[in-house]
Structure formats: C-alpha cells, structure tokens
Design an enzyme around this catalytic site. Structure first.
Site, PDB file in Angstrom:
ATOM      1  N   CYS A 243       0.752  -1.271   0.130  1.00  0.00           N
ATOM      2  CA  CYS A 243       0.080   0.012   0.120  1.00  0.00           C
ATOM      3  C   CYS A 243       0.751   1.236   0.070  1.00  0.00           C
ATOM      4  CB  CYS A 243      -0.864  -0.082   1.159  1.00  0.00           C
ATOM      5  SG  CYS A 243      -2.121  -1.106   1.111  1.00  0.00           S
ATOM      6  N   ILE A 244       1.504   1.525   1.176  1.00  0.00           N
ATOM      7  CA  ILE A 244       2.099   2.767   1.314  1.00  0.00           C
ATOM      8  C   ILE A 244       3.291   3.188   0.322  1.00  0.00           C
ATOM      9  CG2 ILE A 244       2.987   4.467   2.979  1.00  0.00           C
ATOM     10  CD1 ILE A 244       1.844   2.733   5.332  1.00  0.00           C
TER      11      ILE A 244
END
Length: 457
Positions: free
Chosen positions: A291-292
């Site tokens: 995700c990040i």
C-alpha cells in the site's frame, strides 16, 4: 428491475455464489469471511501452485491458519480453481488482484485489465462485480465499465430463456452491477479483522451501491456508502497518502535529530502524550508492503492528466525511498567507529518481511538493504523466522536462505542489522552474543537493551 430484486433476494437468503479473483492477502481473508457467513465461495487464481494447496485446506500465508480453510471446505462452502469459465456460476465477482507500479513508477494495470477482460468473456446478466484492488480515481468507470457494457454473450440471464433476443449491450445498474470497495486488510494485525474494519462502497449507480452494501453487510459490521466509485477510490488513496507523508516526516526528523544527538523515538513518545492534535508515526529502514510505497503514486500519475503536480506525495516518496541508503550510511559509520571497513565485513540482517510477525515481503526495504550492502562489498546473510528462503520478486532474485540464530553463528558477524522487529526474536540473547547491533526499529531500547553495542539508524 428483476435482476436487482433476484440478486438482493439471493444475498439476503445467503444463496448468492461469491467468486473471488486473487487468493492472496486480500482475497483469502475475504473468502473466509463470506464462507463463514454461509455463502458458497469459488476462489479463482492464475497461480496453479495455489489451487491444490487451497483445495487440500493448506494455507500459504503465515497469519491465516490452515484449519480455517479446512473448516470451510468441510462445510462445502469453498473450492478453488483456475478455470475462469466458472465465473458464470457466480452471482457476485470480487476482484482482488495486484496493482503494482512499473519501472517508470506509473500504474501497472495489466492484472486489473486482464481480469476484467476475462470477466467480460463470462459475464451474464444479473451479476455484481466489485473491484477491491487499490487504484487511481476513475479506474472502475474508465476501464471496467466499458468492457462490461459491451459484453458479447447470449443467454446471460439468471433464468435463461431460449427465445430472448440477443442483447447488443448491457446496461449498468439494470443488467449488471458494478462497484468499487477498497480493501483495508492489515496482515498480522490481531486487533482488527475483515469483519470489524468498516467497508467503503461506491457504486456506479444507486442500484449498484444498494446491492454492494447489501452484500458486504453480510460480512462486515459497518459499511460506508459513498456517492461514486471515484470517491471510494480516492478515499483509499488518501488513507495511504496520509501514512506515507507522516512516516516521511518522522523519517526526515530522525536524520535531523540524530545529528543533534536527540532520540527521535523519545521525542515521539513525549509528543504523543498530547491528548489531541497528534498521532504517533514511527521511522524505519524504509517503506514496505503493497500500500504505502506504491498507492500514492497512482494519484500522482492520474493528477498529471489534470496538469497538477502532487508535491507532498512526491516529496514523501523521495524521503522514504532514501531511508535504506541512510541505514547503509549508518552501518558504515558504526563499522568505521569500530575499526572495520564495510568492504569485506560480514553483516547479518534480522528480518526480511516488510513488517513484524508476518511473512509478507512485498516491497520490503530489507531487499534494498541487501542490494546496497552487497554493492559496497559486504557479505550478507539474513534470518527471518517467517521467511526460510527469499522468493524471487519482480525486482530481486536473491538465492538466500535464513541462517539459524545460534551463539556461535551470531558471533561471526561484524554487524547485526535489525530491519524487522519480529516478536519471536530473543533480543537479550542477540545483544549478548552480537559484536555490534544497528537497530532501525528501536526494538532493543524498548526491551531495555540499548546500551553498549547497540546503535540506532
């Protein structure tokens, strides 16, 4: 409107067949949630190695117990397959496939597009399709919708009628239903499960939203309907951008405060005593997970279409990408202070998973650390209780196995570099037998073992 009514009745009665495409960190927990709530689930994956494992009730994800899979198989609520023609048997199809970046840091949509094209071949009237893969605003309506509206099949009804005319196209919200509902899985987090994490839902039409909310209401405690797929897609990106920017901030301050001989972790612990207006984020050796490190750049790419530069996102990415380089520089400093050059030194990396207590290696900063340290002439080994062998990734092809943590082996290394702070590690034992330790997670201080041979990065 009979398709909507029939599908809602099937969902309400638990008779809807759920197809989930992608049996990974998102798709498998979702499978368990639906099956344990009485739905029949068909799991689809292109990885032929996964199918027999799943059908034998074996998990390949550390935090998902094999017993959970065996239980839903025993109840005849789950089967896995690579035969995508079985999509026709599904009333709802949920897409959980990867959305990586390509070598130019632009969205690589090949998995979503290939999946959508496969669904199009088997689409029948009355189906709901939901995309859960994190992506840029507009994906659901710009990529999936046109494909499904032009689905070419005959006899695509819940109740086939040989005399029915051949449709020229399908109408969304009437003949089929389409929505975006972003995944919010956090592998290894025991405080939240698929059912307790609120589910954002954005339908292409009001009917799409209503049906999708009805479906997810069967497995989650709270659904959060929004006005469109674009809002849902943007909300997921905001969540990850928020974390990326704040982690970049503490990573930058870590470097600044280290020069000032100030402990960033002590600063954060002091600041978080404020009961309002502050949320603690912690530095590390770099960002990992899907995700990040990746998702914010989906918005950066899409923003260019509107001639906008996303300065915060790009700066945060730059700071976070720098962190493995900073850790390597600290390793060089620590070795030099102890009369040892980086070239020819033996370094043991503790932890190659991107976060503690999981076996997930997606975008792990440890892989970059191995590359950078090898480039500088160091001999590298690693230990990870959850990753016995480094699997090939899109970028790295390391042929390495986890070494055993024994007293005699730990003493062989000039430096032990803690990259992932697994709870399984015996920090007292490691500190006792290591020559030098470089701690990127503040784990040794938390254990009260930060004096002497322990240094921070």
């Amino acid at each position: 409107m009979h398709f909507k009514k029939e599908l809602l009745e099937k969902i309400e009665n638990g008779k809807a067949v759920i197809g989930i495409i992608g049996m990974g960190y998102v798709g498998l927990p979702l499978t368990l949630a639906f099956a344990n709530n009485g739905f029949e689930v068909i799991g689809f994956d292109v990885d032929e190695n996964k199918i027999p494992l799943l059908n034998e009730g074996k998990s390949y994800i550390k935090h998902i117990d094999s017993k959970l899979i065996k239980d839903i198989i025993k109840k005849k609520k789950f089967k896995a397959t690579s035969d995508f023609s079985k999509l026709k048997e599904c009333d709802a199809v949920i897409i959980c496939v990867p959305t990586p970046l390509d070598e130019h840091r632009e969205p690589d949509m090949k998995y979503v597009k290939a999946t959508a094209e496969t669904i199009q071949k088997h689409l029948r009237k009355g189906q709901l399709i939901t995309l859960e893969s994190t992506t840029y605003p507009g994906t659901t309506e710009e990529i999936l919708l046109p494909l499904f509206e032009s689905a070419p099949h005959v006899q695509n009804t819940l109740t086939p009628n040989p005399k029915s005319p051949v449709p020229d196209s399908y109408t969304v919200g009437k003949d089929f239903f389409l929505a975006f509902s972003p995944e919010r899985e956090d592998p290894g987090n025991k405080d939240f499960t698929t059912s307790t994490i609120p589910k954002i839902v954005g339908g292409v039409t009001e009917s799409c939203r209503e049906i999708t909310v009805a479906l997810y209401n069967k497995i989650v405690k709270t659904t959060v309907p929004v006005s469109s797929p674009r809002v849902a897609e943007a909300a997921k990106l905001l969540e990850n951008i928020y974390r990326s920017v704040n982690i970049a901030l503490v990573n930058e301050l870590k470097v600044v405060f280290e020069k000032m001989n100030i402990d960033i972790w002590e600063v954060i612990d002091a600041a978080k005593t404020k009961p309002f207006g502050f949320q603690a984020f912690y530095p590390g050796p770099g960002l990992g997970g899907h995700c990040i490190p990746i998702d914010p750049f989906y918005l950066t790419w899409k923003a260019r279409e509107y001639e906008i530069n996303t300065k915060f996102i790009e700066l945060a990415g730059e700071v976070n990408t720098f962190q493995p380089y900073y850790v390597v520089e600290r390793a060089i400093e620590v070795l030099n202070e102890n009369y040892k050059a980086i070239k020819g030194s033996k370094i043991l990396i503790l932890g190659v998973a991107y976060k503690k207590n999981v076996d997930d290696m997606r975008e792990s900063p440890s892989l970059k650390l191995i590359e950078l340290l090898r480039e500088r002439g160091a001999e590298i080994d690693y230990n990870d209780p959850y990753v016995p062998k480094l699997p090939p990734t899109r970028k790295y092809k390391f042929d390495m196995h986890s070494v055993e943590l024994r007293k005699d082996t730990i003493k062989l290394y000039d430096l032990v570099l803690l990259a992932t702070d697994h709870d399984d590690y015996d920090y007292t034992f490691i500190r006792k037998h290591a020559r030098l330790i470089l701690d990127t997670r503040n784990a040794f201080k938390i254990k009260g073992l930060h004096e002497g041979n322990v240094f921070k990065a």
